[in-house]
Motif scaffolding. Sequence first.
Motif, PDB file in Angstrom:
ATOM      1  N   ASP A   1       0.815  -1.226   0.000  1.00 43.77           N
ATOM      2  CA  ASP A   1       0.000   0.000   0.000  1.00 43.77           C
ATOM      3  C   ASP A   1       0.842   1.266   0.000  1.00 43.77           C
ATOM      4  O   ASP A   1       0.448   2.301   0.554  1.00 43.77           O
ATOM      5  CB  ASP A   1      -0.953   0.028   1.202  1.00 43.77           C
ATOM      6  CG  ASP A   1      -1.981  -1.087   1.158  1.00 43.77           C
ATOM      7  OD1 ASP A   1      -2.091  -1.759   0.111  1.00 43.77           O
ATOM      8  OD2 ASP A   1      -2.664  -1.286   2.167  1.00 43.77           O
ATOM      9  N   GLY A   2       2.028   1.187  -0.587  1.00 41.71           N
ATOM     10  CA  GLY A   2       2.864   2.371  -0.722  1.00 41.71           C
ATOM     11  C   GLY A   2       3.673   2.739   0.502  1.00 41.71           C
ATOM     12  O   GLY A   2       4.203   3.854   0.588  1.00 41.71           O
ATOM     13  N   TYR A   3       3.806   1.777   1.437  1.00 38.45           N
ATOM     14  CA  TYR A   3       4.614   2.101   2.620  1.00 38.45           C
ATOM     15  C   TYR A   3       6.052   2.378   2.212  1.00 38.45           C
ATOM     16  O   TYR A   3       6.657   1.644   1.436  1.00 38.45           O
ATOM     17  CB  TYR A   3       4.599   0.956   3.637  1.00 38.45           C
ATOM     18  CG  TYR A   3       5.538   1.203   4.802  1.00 38.45           C
ATOM     19  CD1 TYR A   3       5.152   2.021   5.845  1.00 38.45           C
ATOM     20  CD2 TYR A   3       6.817   0.656   4.817  1.00 38.45           C
ATOM     21  CE1 TYR A   3       6.013   2.286   6.904  1.00 38.45           C
ATOM     22  CE2 TYR A   3       7.686   0.919   5.874  1.00 38.45           C
ATOM     23  CZ  TYR A   3       7.283   1.736   6.918  1.00 38.45           C
ATOM     24  OH  TYR A   3       8.141   1.987   7.947  1.00 38.45           O
ATOM     25  N   ASP A   4       6.601   3.466   2.783  1.00 38.64           N
ATOM     26  CA  ASP A   4       7.986   3.845   2.522  1.00 38.64           C
ATOM     27  C   ASP A   4       8.525   4.496   3.802  1.00 38.64           C
ATOM     28  O   ASP A   4       7.933   5.459   4.300  1.00 38.64           O
ATOM     29  CB  ASP A   4       8.073   4.816   1.354  1.00 38.64           C
ATOM     30  CG  ASP A   4       9.508   5.196   1.013  1.00 38.64           C
ATOM     31  OD1 ASP A   4      10.042   6.118   1.652  1.00 38.64           O
ATOM     32  OD2 ASP A   4      10.086   4.554   0.120  1.00 38.64           O
ATOM     33  N   LEU A   5       9.630   3.976   4.328  1.00 42.43           N
ATOM     34  CA  LEU A   5      10.150   4.480   5.593  1.00 42.43           C
ATOM     35  C   LEU A   5      10.463   5.964   5.523  1.00 42.43           C
ATOM     36  O   LEU A   5      10.169   6.724   6.454  1.00 42.43           O
ATOM     37  CB  LEU A   5      11.384   3.685   6.014  1.00 42.43           C
ATOM     38  CG  LEU A   5      12.064   4.153   7.312  1.00 42.43           C
ATOM     39  CD1 LEU A   5      11.091   4.124   8.486  1.00 42.43           C
ATOM     40  CD2 LEU A   5      13.297   3.308   7.608  1.00 42.43           C
ATOM     41  N   ARG A   6      11.057   6.411   4.426  1.00 44.32           N
ATOM     42  CA  ARG A   6      11.391   7.829   4.321  1.00 44.32           C
ATOM     43  C   ARG A   6      10.141   8.702   4.381  1.00 44.32           C
ATOM     44  O   ARG A   6      10.126   9.749   5.035  1.00 44.32           O
ATOM     45  CB  ARG A   6      12.166   8.086   3.030  1.00 44.32           C
ATOM     46  CG  ARG A   6      13.580   7.518   3.030  1.00 44.32           C
ATOM     47  CD  ARG A   6      14.226   7.647   1.682  1.00 44.32           C
ATOM     48  NE  ARG A   6      13.497   6.880   0.665  1.00 44.32           N
ATOM     49  CZ  ARG A   6      13.823   6.826  -0.617  1.00 44.32           C
ATOM     50  NH1 ARG A   6      14.867   7.522  -1.053  1.00 44.32           N
ATOM     51  NH2 ARG A   6      13.139   6.099  -1.467  1.00 44.32           N
TER      52      ARG A   6
ATOM     53  N   PRO B   1       8.286  -0.974  12.847  1.00 46.64           N
ATOM     54  CA  PRO B   1       8.012  -0.349  14.138  1.00 46.64           C
ATOM     55  C   PRO B   1       7.110   0.876  13.982  1.00 46.64           C
ATOM     56  O   PRO B   1       7.104   1.532  12.930  1.00 46.64           O
ATOM     57  CB  PRO B   1       9.403   0.053  14.633  1.00 46.64           C
ATOM     58  CG  PRO B   1      10.353  -0.828  13.882  1.00 46.64           C
ATOM     59  CD  PRO B   1       9.722  -1.031  12.542  1.00 46.64           C
ATOM     60  N   VAL B   2       6.358   1.176  15.030  1.00 46.82           N
ATOM     61  CA  VAL B   2       5.457   2.331  15.008  1.00 46.82           C
ATOM     62  C   VAL B   2       6.042   3.430  15.889  1.00 46.82           C
ATOM     63  O   VAL B   2       6.612   3.157  16.949  1.00 46.82           O
ATOM     64  CB  VAL B   2       4.040   1.935  15.489  1.00 46.82           C
ATOM     65  CG1 VAL B   2       4.064   1.392  16.914  1.00 46.82           C
ATOM     66  CG2 VAL B   2       3.082   3.113  15.370  1.00 46.82           C
ATOM     67  N   TRP B   3       5.900   4.669  15.434  1.00 46.73           N
ATOM     68  CA  TRP B   3       6.335   5.800  16.247  1.00 46.73           C
ATOM     69  C   TRP B   3       5.235   6.168  17.230  1.00 46.73           C
ATOM     70  O   TRP B   3       4.076   6.327  16.859  1.00 46.73           O
ATOM     71  CB  TRP B   3       6.665   7.001  15.377  1.00 46.73           C
ATOM     72  CG  TRP B   3       6.962   8.241  16.176  1.00 46.73           C
ATOM     73  CD1 TRP B   3       6.232   9.381  16.252  1.00 46.73           C
ATOM     74  CD2 TRP B   3       8.101   8.442  17.038  1.00 46.73           C
ATOM     75  NE1 TRP B   3       6.817  10.289  17.094  1.00 46.73           N
ATOM     76  CE2 TRP B   3       7.969   9.739  17.591  1.00 46.73           C
ATOM     77  CE3 TRP B   3       9.194   7.659  17.391  1.00 46.73           C
ATOM     78  CZ2 TRP B   3       8.912  10.262  18.483  1.00 46.73           C
ATOM     79  CZ3 TRP B   3      10.123   8.177  18.278  1.00 46.73           C
ATOM     80  CH2 TRP B   3       9.984   9.462  18.808  1.00 46.73           C
ATOM     81  N   GLN B   4       5.612   6.263  18.508  1.00 49.67           N
ATOM     82  CA  GLN B   4       4.671   6.648  19.551  1.00 49.67           C
ATOM     83  C   GLN B   4       5.128   7.960  20.184  1.00 49.67           C
ATOM     84  O   GLN B   4       6.077   7.981  20.971  1.00 49.67           O
ATOM     85  CB  GLN B   4       4.557   5.560  20.614  1.00 49.67           C
ATOM     86  CG  GLN B   4       3.894   4.290  20.103  1.00 49.67           C
ATOM     87  CD  GLN B   4       3.520   3.337  21.225  1.00 49.67           C
ATOM     88  OE1 GLN B   4       4.217   3.244  22.224  1.00 49.67           O
ATOM     89  NE2 GLN B   4       2.415   2.632  21.048  1.00 49.67           N
TER      90      GLN B   4
ATOM     91  N   SER C   1      -1.365   9.001  12.027  1.00 48.15           N
ATOM     92  CA  SER C   1      -2.577   8.611  11.303  1.00 48.15           C
ATOM     93  C   SER C   1      -2.432   9.074   9.866  1.00 48.15           C
ATOM     94  O   SER C   1      -1.590   9.908   9.549  1.00 48.15           O
ATOM     95  CB  SER C   1      -3.828   9.232  11.944  1.00 48.15           C
ATOM     96  OG  SER C   1      -3.775  10.649  11.869  1.00 48.15           O
ATOM     97  N   GLY C   2      -3.239   8.488   9.005  1.00 44.87           N
ATOM     98  CA  GLY C   2      -3.151   8.852   7.606  1.00 44.87           C
ATOM     99  C   GLY C   2      -2.553   7.755   6.753  1.00 44.87           C
ATOM    100  O   GLY C   2      -2.314   6.639   7.225  1.00 44.87           O
ATOM    101  N   PRO C   3      -2.281   8.049   5.484  1.00 43.75           N
ATOM    102  CA  PRO C   3      -1.895   7.017   4.515  1.00 43.75           C
ATOM    103  C   PRO C   3      -0.660   6.203   4.910  1.00 43.75           C
ATOM    104  O   PRO C   3      -0.658   4.981   4.770  1.00 43.75           O
ATOM    105  CB  PRO C   3      -1.646   7.815   3.232  1.00 43.75           C
ATOM    106  CG  PRO C   3      -2.494   9.042   3.378  1.00 43.75           C
ATOM    107  CD  PRO C   3      -2.480   9.369   4.830  1.00 43.75           C
ATOM    108  N   GLN C   4       0.394   6.860   5.402  1.00 45.09           N
ATOM    109  CA  GLN C   4       1.609   6.102   5.707  1.00 45.09           C
ATOM    110  C   GLN C   4       1.438   5.213   6.939  1.00 45.09           C
ATOM    111  O   GLN C   4       1.942   4.091   6.972  1.00 45.09           O
ATOM    112  CB  GLN C   4       2.795   7.047   5.887  1.00 45.09           C
ATOM    113  CG  GLN C   4       3.488   7.404   4.590  1.00 45.09           C
ATOM    114  CD  GLN C   4       4.021   6.187   3.846  1.00 45.09           C
ATOM    115  OE1 GLN C   4       4.778   5.403   4.393  1.00 45.09           O
ATOM    116  NE2 GLN C   4       3.622   6.019   2.596  1.00 45.09           N
ATOM    117  N   GLU C   5       0.690   5.682   7.941  1.00 46.33           N
ATOM    118  CA  GLU C   5       0.434   4.823   9.104  1.00 46.33           C
ATOM    119  C   GLU C   5      -0.471   3.659   8.718  1.00 46.33           C
ATOM    120  O   GLU C   5      -0.278   2.526   9.168  1.00 46.33           O
ATOM    121  CB  GLU C   5      -0.189   5.625  10.244  1.00 46.33           C
ATOM    122  CG  GLU C   5      -0.666   4.792  11.426  1.00 46.33           C
ATOM    123  CD  GLU C   5       0.395   3.910  12.080  1.00 46.33           C
ATOM    124  OE1 GLU C   5       0.014   2.998  12.839  1.00 46.33           O
ATOM    125  OE2 GLU C   5       1.605   4.125  11.847  1.00 46.33           O
TER     126      GLU C   5
END
Length: 434
Positions: free
Chosen positions: A108-113, A195-198, A130-134
Motif C-alpha cells: 500500500d505504498g509504505y515507505d520508511l522515508r 516499528p510504530v512511532w509513539q 494517522s493517515g496514509p503512511q500509518e
Amino acid sequence: MRTGRGLQLAVLAGMLGLALSTPAGAEARDISRDNLAPNDGWAAADGGTTGGSTAGDAHVFTVRNRSELVRALDGGSATPKIIRIAGTIDANTGDDGEKLGCDDYATDGYDLRKYLAAYDPRTSGSAKPSGPQEEARQASAARQAERIELAVGSNTTIVGLGDRAVLKGASLQLRGADNVIIRNLDLRDAYDCFPVWQPNTGGLGDWKTAYDNIWLRGATHVWIDHVTLSDKGHPDEDEPTYFARNYLRHDGLLDITNGSDLVTVSWSRFADHDKAILIGNGDTATGDRGKLRVTLHHNEFEGVVQRAPRVRFGQVHVYNNRYVVPQDVHDYRYSLGVSTESAVYAENNAFTTPGHIEVADLVKSWNGTALHQTGTLFNGYPVDLLAIYNAYNSGSERDLTADVGWTPTLHGQIDSARQADREVARGAGAGRIR
C-alpha cells in the motif's frame, strides 16, 4: 561413558584418526517425551506439565522448514503433539521456501522515508500517527505477522534436535494454551520490519515494536527449559537513530501476561537484549491477581538491559540464576523489577557487573512494596540486596519490605549462589541438556 561395542568403535575411530559424532537431525537421547519433574517450580502444580508426551506416532513430527512447522502446529490445536525441530528454520520464508525480507511485506505504498517525514515530531508534535503512511505501515505489519506469529496449542511439546536447532524470526504465541513444553531450542531475532512511532506529550516519544520470541497470553502449565533467546543476527544497537531514538526492531524475549499461570523457566539463556522477561502487562490488570505464578531458576541473563524479570501481581520465585552485565552495556537499567502488587521471592542469585554497576542498581520499583531476597552474590561478595536498595533510595522511593506474603515450596535443591553461578555458566541454554 562408553561400554562394550561403543567403546570398541571409539577406540577404532581414534586409531584411524576419525571422530564419532551424532548425525545431523539426531540426538543422544529422546527428550521429546520428558515431563516436568513433580517439584520443579510453579508449572508442577495442579497436575504438572506433560506437554505432548502422550502423542501417538501419527502426531510426532520432525520439521525442517516453516511450512512443515506450520502444518505440525495444526493451527494451535489441542491435539497432543510432539514437534522436533531439525536444523535452522526461518519464519521469514514463503510457502515455496524462498527468503522474505521487509520489502516483500511492504504494501500500500509504505515507505520508511515518507513515514519519517509524515510523523516527524518537530512538525507533527504529539499527535498520534494517522493517515496514509500509518495505514500502509499497519497493512505491511499485518503481512509480516501472518508469517512469523505461530500459534502453539495445548498439549504440545516443541524440542530442538541435537545441539544446533534454531528457530529464527518467529514469535511463538501461546494464547490460552495449557500444558506446553518448549526445550532445547535457540529462538532468535523476532525482527519487526515496521516499528510504530509513539509520540509522548512529555518528551520525545519512542519506537515500539510488535514481537516477542515467546508470548504467553492466558497460558497455563508451561515449561520452558534449556532455550536460548536473543537478537542474534540483528542487534538493535546496530540500528539507526530516528527522531533522536534508537529504531528498535525487537520487543521482549519472553512475555508472560494476560492471566498466564503456573510457569517454570529453567536452565535457559537470555542474551544481548534490552527487555528480557515481562510478567504481567498492566498496573490496572487486576484480573491477574492470584495468577502469574512463575518460577525462574538456573537461567543466565547476559548483556540484558532490563526486565530479568519485571513483575506485576505474580508470585515469582527467582533462584539460582546468573546475571552478567558486561562493561559494554552502558545503558543498563536494572535486573529485578518490582511493580504493582508483585511478590518476588529471590534466593541465591549471582550478579557479575564489572566496573560500572552498583548493588542498588539491580532493583527498580514502580509501585512495588516488597521483595524477599537472601543469598545474593555481587561480584563475588555476599550482599543484602534489599537493605542496600532501601538505603540508597531512602527519601526518593518507598522502602520495600521483605514480607512478600508467601514462601515457595515447589522447587528442587537450592544451591549457593556461587555454585549456581558456575553450573549455570556451563549448563544453561540450548544444546546443553545432559
